[in-house]
Design an enzyme around this catalytic site. Structure first.
Site, PDB file in Angstrom:
ATOM      1  N   CYS A   6      -4.221   6.014  -5.494  1.00 51.38           N
ATOM      2  CA  CYS A   6      -4.932   4.895  -6.001  1.00 51.38           C
ATOM      3  C   CYS A   6      -6.277   5.601  -6.752  1.00 51.38           C
ATOM      4  O   CYS A   6      -6.015   6.189  -7.832  1.00 51.38           O
ATOM      5  CB  CYS A   6      -5.529   3.994  -5.101  1.00 51.38           C
ATOM      6  SG  CYS A   6      -6.097   2.552  -5.806  1.00 51.38           S
TER       7      CYS A   6
ATOM      8  N   HIS B  60      -0.572   2.276  -2.328  1.00 52.90           N
ATOM      9  CA  HIS B  60      -0.876   2.777  -1.252  1.00 52.90           C
ATOM     10  C   HIS B  60       0.184   3.080  -0.362  1.00 52.90           C
ATOM     11  O   HIS B  60       0.511   1.906   0.519  1.00 52.90           O
ATOM     12  CB  HIS B  60      -1.952   1.814  -0.754  1.00 52.90           C
ATOM     13  CG  HIS B  60      -3.369   1.832  -1.384  1.00 52.90           C
ATOM     14  ND1 HIS B  60      -4.253   2.640  -1.020  1.00 52.90           N
ATOM     15  CD2 HIS B  60      -3.806   1.091  -2.526  1.00 52.90           C
ATOM     16  CE1 HIS B  60      -5.298   2.229  -1.736  1.00 52.90           C
ATOM     17  NE2 HIS B  60      -5.042   1.348  -2.816  1.00 52.90           N
TER      18      HIS B  60
ATOM     19  N   GLU C 180      -0.011   4.343   2.584  1.00 49.02           N
ATOM     20  CA  GLU C 180      -0.560   4.361   3.846  1.00 49.02           C
ATOM     21  C   GLU C 180      -0.855   2.963   4.300  1.00 49.02           C
ATOM     22  O   GLU C 180      -0.933   2.664   5.602  1.00 49.02           O
ATOM     23  CB  GLU C 180      -1.961   5.105   3.924  1.00 49.02           C
ATOM     24  CG  GLU C 180      -3.224   4.273   3.156  1.00 49.02           C
ATOM     25  CD  GLU C 180      -3.143   4.420   1.895  1.00 49.02           C
ATOM     26  OE1 GLU C 180      -4.543   4.204   1.215  1.00 49.02           O
ATOM     27  OE2 GLU C 180      -2.222   4.788   1.276  1.00 49.02           O
TER      28      GLU C 180
END
EC number: 6.3.5.2
Length: 188
Positions: free
Chosen positions: A79, A166, A168
């Site tokens: 990001c 993202h 994660e």
């Protein structure tokens, strides 16, 4: 393998550390006020997300631009980290015509390296107002979405990566695979 995870105050940065530890790495959260010299002990660097804009707030990101330019280790930007890498290395970042929030279809155009095993597309979590519109010279685009042409990029020697989404966040399909692929590349 020891990984520095650069924290810019993003709400998901702790999840990057958690995922990397789950995969057996020594992941350490680092704020960008540390000198380049203090990061020389790390085998790779992951730049997380955050609230800043590289367009007009690069000065709020401490030594992070120097980490991008000076540390000779594999790097992954997520990001804001993706945008930071692009900006510092000569790419172009602009306000997004259409900011992306929530699940977005990311089309894999080149699954080599960090996106191996993710073709043809994944649903990925997005949270950004800015976007990379032109990667730096010597980089190629790995993925795109309807609203963001540069969802993922890599340099020619496969050592510097950026993803706008993202990996994660649990809502991202196969997000952990991005980290697994990055680790494999780091260990080569």
């Amino acid at each position: 393998m020891k990984v520095a995870v650069i924290y810019f105050g993003g709400q998901y940065n702790h999840l990057i550390v958690k995922d990397l530890k789950y995969l057996g790495l020594e992941a350490v959260a680092i704020t960008p006020d540390k000198s380049v010299e203090e990061l020389k002990e790390f085998d790779s660097v992951v730049f997380g997300g955050g609230p800043y804009s590289v367009i007009n707030e690069l000065d709020k990101m401490g030594f992070a631009p120097d980490y991008v330019k000076s540390l000779n280790v594999p790097k992954l930007g997520i990001c804001l980290g993706h945008q930071l890498i692009a900006k510092v290395l000569g790419g172009e970042v602009r306000k997004a015509n259409k900011p992306e929030y929530g699940l977005t279809t990311v089309n894999i155009v080149d699954e080599d390296t960090i996106l191996r095993g993710l073709k043809p597309s994944i649903k990925a979590w997005e949270s950004h107002n800015d976007e990379v519109v032109r990667p730096p010279s010597g980089f190629r685009i790995l993925a795109s979405s309807e609203n963001a042409k540069v969802q993922a990029m890599v340099n020619n020697d496969n050592s510097i990566f950026g993803v706008q989404f993202h990996p994660e966040v649990k809502h991202t399909e196969k997000g952990i695979e991005v980290f697994k692929n990055f680790i494999k590349i780091c260990r080569k």
